[in-house]
Design an enzyme around this catalytic site. Structure first.
Site, PDB file in Angstrom:
ATOM      1  CB  ILE A   3      -0.766  -0.151   1.211  1.00 37.56           C
ATOM      2  CG1 ILE A   3      -1.711  -1.329   1.325  1.00 37.56           C
ATOM      3  CG2 ILE A   3      -1.766   1.311   1.292  1.00 37.56           C
ATOM      4  CD1 ILE A   3      -2.543  -1.441   2.513  1.00 37.56           C
ATOM      5  CD  GLU A  63      -5.584  -0.346   4.079  1.00 35.62           C
ATOM      6  OE1 GLU A  63      -5.729   0.252   3.096  1.00 35.62           O
ATOM      7  OE2 GLU A  63      -4.834  -0.057   5.100  1.00 35.62           O
ATOM      8  CB  THR A  85       2.654  -3.764   5.887  1.00 34.75           C
ATOM      9  OG1 THR A  85       2.292  -2.982   7.103  1.00 34.75           O
ATOM     10  CG2 THR A  85       2.842  -5.332   6.285  1.00 34.75           C
TER      11      THR A  85
END
Lengths: 384, 321
Positions: free
Chosen positions: A131, A251, A166
């Site tokens: 992301i 998400e 991440t």
């Protein structure tokens, strides 16, 4: 008053059959491979090999079209698989973001070429995605992003930096939110676009950031004169904000927003059965009531998404409630275990608890802070 | 719920806002007070879910009438194939002793209790009003001094535990209705009340209070729906779904009423303003048929039992073989 909709979805036989398949698979994996069940597994437990095995089972890209390597299964079926993986604390972090949001963004906004080349690899658990939303000075205030893409003769040139991505160090692609034209006065949501950026491209530099427990799972990514082709633009130029909100809905809407610490409760309970006093039983029961309610809500969201009904505010609500629940699980587990000497805890429980405690501060921040989520709910109530 | 039914009920509550007798008459004439009684027993034969929606709606109305109790009495008697007398019927909240408390017992004509596997309808003539935390009337009844109007053998599955579970789900529906009223009223108040030159809704601190209230209401409603789905005329409900619904709603009632008062300031604490009446209902109903601690303990017992094959199976469902 604006209502929040969580239609009740009854359990059926096919669902239990799918659960059985996933549980049988997980049990065999645990016994043969001996993966270590962890809290927050979808964020930090990385195993590309495990992801590939899930891909082979047909449990990645479950809802995507078959022509792109997907399996055309229902949103509810995907929910069942993710619930089971999370409950087991399985190492699913590598593929999680690609499977949850990036793939769907490509389906919605990508070119035919991108769908044909990227999605099959993602569905096979062989290509991962990150992301690219937050920046050092743009966290909750996402529209403050400064990363910039300028048109060139051959496509786009990207400059800027993204942070807290991440798994970016393991990923092939990142969807980057970047400014392509100036804001219109105070309206900064204008002039933003999404780009599908290959992280191996020249000028991209991914560097890990130690988290509080000195593990690297998130990263800072620097883009220095990165030349992108025309088709790196995902969707429409200037439509980035709306697309990004859609991505955030994906998400936020899953069960990982309330099951991150479920494995801790499961394992602690194995040593507490038959030993809880009245207060302990009440503490446990309050958690059970919450997780059961959250599941009903979560299934309602899956059902609505399958019908094409936008459920952004419902997802925000489940995330806000679910994140609070995840923290409550850890506190409650500490309380329930307080009468049992550590020497009598089952093997691995102390490490699991420590790990959960160390991971806990992030859950009410990532994917939108509780404060941002409450703002979304307040907007739905008509307050802003 | 069927929009027509909801609209009919809404119109009745609006038309008879100041007149309890007229209100009840209208509820009866439109068949709403006999919603859960099947056609063959001279009732309206609505779906159980429609009745719960009506109960939830009634709990968000100012009118103080034993609508929920009368519906539940009709359901209970129907499970025994028995007819329900006309008029207001209340439900004994404890069934073990001859002395019991029942809401509205000082105005209702009949009271129903489950006693030793028998559903007994009594004509009320000795109710003594009790001061209580709630704003609706509550009275004590001495069953030993009352004569039975009719008694019916209850179906085998309708145990004392099940009686309590059904009462708990009805109260959970009422809690949701009253919480929704408080959320809407608080929204209205904070939209119009100005301090520091702007409406209270513009303060983040206030927005977050209301967002939390909405979340508590939504999760309670979800749990309630989970319990309602398990209720039928011929079997006991799922005790864990019921426990979950009442535990969540009772716990949420605390948070919702607390935030509602906080956002209202002193006006909400007055006897005249309606907020307090709904807080008092919440504080009564959260206790009735077992509060959040009672039901949580039951959930705790069930989910920590030693013969379980694990929390995953218990929460997500057991698989055979």
């Amino acid at each position: 008053m604006q209502q929040f909709n969580f239609p009740f979805v009854a359990t059926n036989q096919e669902e239990m059959q799918l659960r059985k398949e996933v549980r049988t698979f997980l049990k065999a994996e645990l016994e043969s491979d001996g993966y270590q069940p962890t809290a927050d597994c979808w964020m930090t437990a990385v195993s590309p090999e495990f992801s590939e095995k899930l891909g082979a089972q047909g449990w990645l890209g479950m809802t995507w079209p078959k022509e792109y390597g997907g399996h055309e299964r229902s949103t509810l079926e995907r929910l069942i698989v993710t619930e089971e993986l999370l409950a087991a604390g399985a190492p699913v972090a590598a593929h999680w973001i690609a499977d949850r949001q990036t793939g769907q963004q490509i389906i919605n906004f990508g070119t035919e070429e991108q769908k044909k080349t990227l999605l099959p690899k993602m569905a096979a658990g062989k290509s991962f995605a990150a992301i690219g939303m937050s920046e050092p000075q743009a966290g909750s205030d996402l529209a403050a992003v400064r990363t910039k893409a300028e048109k060139t003769d051959t496509g786009w040139r990207l400059n800027g930096r993204k942070i807290w991505s991440t798994g970016a160090h393991l990923c092939d692609h990142m969807i980057v939110l970047a400014r392509t034209s100036p804001a219109e006065g105070r309206n900064r949501q204008i002039g933003l676009s999404q780009f599908l950026v290959p992280l191996k491209a020249p000028g991209v530099e991914v560097s890990g950031i130690d988290d509080i427990s000195n593990h690297v799972h998130f990263n800072e990514t620097l883009f220095e004169d990165v030349d992108l082709s025309e088709d790196a633009l995902l969707g429409k130029e200037g439509n980035g904000w709306a697309q990004c909100m859609g991505e955030l809905a994906l998400e936020r809407s899953g069960p990982e927003r309330f099951l991150s610490t479920f494995i801790l409760l499961e394992q602690a309970l194995s040593s507490l059965r038959g030993k809880l006093d009245d207060q302990g039983l009440i503490t446990l029961g309050q958690l059970i009531a919450k997780v059961r309610s959250l599941r009903i809500m979560s299934r309602g969201i899956a059902h609505q998404l399958a019908q094409g009904i936008p459920s952004d505010t419902e997802a925000a609500m489940v995330k806000a409630l679910g994140n609070a629940f995840e923290k409550e699980v850890v506190t409650a587990t500490r309380r329930l275990l307080s009468n049992t000497p550590k020497t009598e805890w089952p093997a691995g429980l102390a490490a699991l608890l420590d790990d959960a405690v160390l991971k806990l501060p992030a859950n009410t921040l990532r994917g939108g802070t509780t404060e941002i989520l409450r703002g979304i709910i307040a907007r739905q109530l008509g307050m802003r | 719920m069927d929009a027509l039914i909801a609209d009919t009920a809404k119109r009745i509550y609006t038309d008879h806002a100041e007149d309890k007798t007229g209100l009840w008459q209208a509820l009866e004439e439109n068949g709403l007070s006999r919603a859960w009684i099947p056609d063959e027993l001279d009732g309206t034969g609505l779906e159980l879910s429609d009745g719960f929606a009506l109960i939830r709606q009634s709990a968000g109305e100012l009118a103080s009438v034993p609508f929920a109790e009368t519906l539940l009495a009709g359901y209970l008697l129907a499970t025994a194939g028995a007819a329900t007398p006309d008029g207001q019927i209340t439900i004994a909240s404890s069934t073990h002793d001859s002395m019991s408390e029942a809401p509205f017992a000082d105005s209702a004509e009949h009271v129903l209790r489950l006693h030793q596997n028998t559903l007994e309808v009594f004509k009320i003539d000795n109710a003594v009003a009790i001061n209580n935390v709630g704003s609706d009337s509550l009275a004590s009844i001495d069953f030993s001094q009352l004569s039975v109007v009719s008694s019916h053998k209850a179906p085998v599955w309708l145990t004392q535990d099940v009686y309590q579970q059904l009462g708990a789900v009805v109260r959970a529906a009422q809690l949701c209705g009253a919480m929704q009223y408080q959320l809407e009223l608080t929204l209205e108040h904070t939209s119009t009340r100005e301090q520091f030159g702007r409406p209270l809704t513009k303060f983040q601190a206030i927005q977050h209070l209301l967002a939390e209230m909405a979340g508590e209401l939504a999760t309670s409603s979800a749990a309630l729906e989970g319990a309602i789905q398990t209720i039928s005329f011929d079997a006991a409900p799922d005790a864990m779904a019921v426990a979950c619904a009442k535990a969540r709603a009772s716990e949420a009632a605390d948070i919702v009423s607390r935030h509602a008062h906080q956002a209202h300031g002193a006006i909400g604490y007055t006897g005249e303003y309606t907020l307090g009446r709904f807080s008092r209902r919440l504080w009564q109903w959260r206790e009735d048929f077992g509060n959040e601690f009672y039901w949580s303990k039951l959930l705790g017992q069930q989910f920590s039992r030693t013969d379980s094959s694990g929390l995953t199976e218990d929460i997500f469902g057991a698989i055979n073989g």
